[in-house]
Write a protein that holds these residues in place. Structure first.
Motif, PDB file in Angstrom:
ATOM      1  N   PRO A 128       0.839  -1.215   0.000  1.00 32.62           N
ATOM      2  CA  PRO A 128       0.000   0.000   0.000  1.00 32.62           C
ATOM      3  C   PRO A 128       0.873   1.265   0.000  1.00 32.62           C
ATOM      4  O   PRO A 128       1.837   1.355   0.746  1.00 32.62           O
ATOM      5  N   ASN A 157      -0.297   4.207   0.791  1.00 34.47           N
ATOM      6  CA  ASN A 157      -0.831   5.166   1.757  1.00 34.47           C
ATOM      7  C   ASN A 157      -0.403   4.874   3.195  1.00 34.47           C
ATOM      8  O   ASN A 157      -0.882   5.512   4.118  1.00 34.47           O
ATOM      9  N   LYS A 158       0.494   3.917   3.400  1.00 37.22           N
ATOM     10  CA  LYS A 158       0.989   3.597   4.734  1.00 37.22           C
ATOM     11  C   LYS A 158       2.508   3.759   4.757  1.00 37.22           C
ATOM     12  O   LYS A 158       3.179   3.510   3.753  1.00 37.22           O
TER      13      LYS A 158
END
Length: 128
Positions: free
Chosen positions: A78, A80-81
């Protein structure tokens, strides 16, 4: 119990203050900061060592994305992490940092000392 809560809040505040003061979006963090990032910000450990080295011992819940396979496997992570790259001693993870940045991962750091530093700090590893 109140003393433990106060200690946790002060410790977390100090980590946050240090992060804001340095203004870094990349670099390296120690085992304690990495654990705090996982617990508070849901960061993901990404082990960039070979599958054989990974099987010999790795951080629990880390994902194995060897440097040689980074271009093919990085898309499964991911964006977004925050990612914490783990190598044998930290040098190979530092090399992979630029590759992750080039693929659009904004928050990427390296574990200072790699898996060796993690073990030296007395942190647990998982085998297999």
């Amino acid at each position: 119990n109140i003393l433990l809560i106060a200690l946790a809040l002060v410790s977390g505040g100090m980590l946050l203050w240090q992060s804001l003061r340095s203004g870094k979006s990349s670099g390296s963090i120690g085992p304690a900061e990495a654990t705090a990032a996982v617990n508070q910000r849901h960061a993901i450990f990404v082990d960039v060592r070979s599958p054989a080295e990974f099987a010999a011992g790795h951080i629990a819940q880390s994902r194995n994305v060897p440097v040689a396979e980074l271009a093919q496997k990085a898309g499964s992570l991911p964006k977004n992490k925050p990612l914490i790259l783990v190598g044998a001693t930290g040098r190979d993870a530092a090399k992979a940092l630029a590759q992750f940045k080039a693929q659009g991962f904004a928050e990427v750091t390296c574990l200072a000392g790699g898996i060796a530093g993690w073990v030296q700090a007395g942190m647990p590893i998982k085998k297999g």
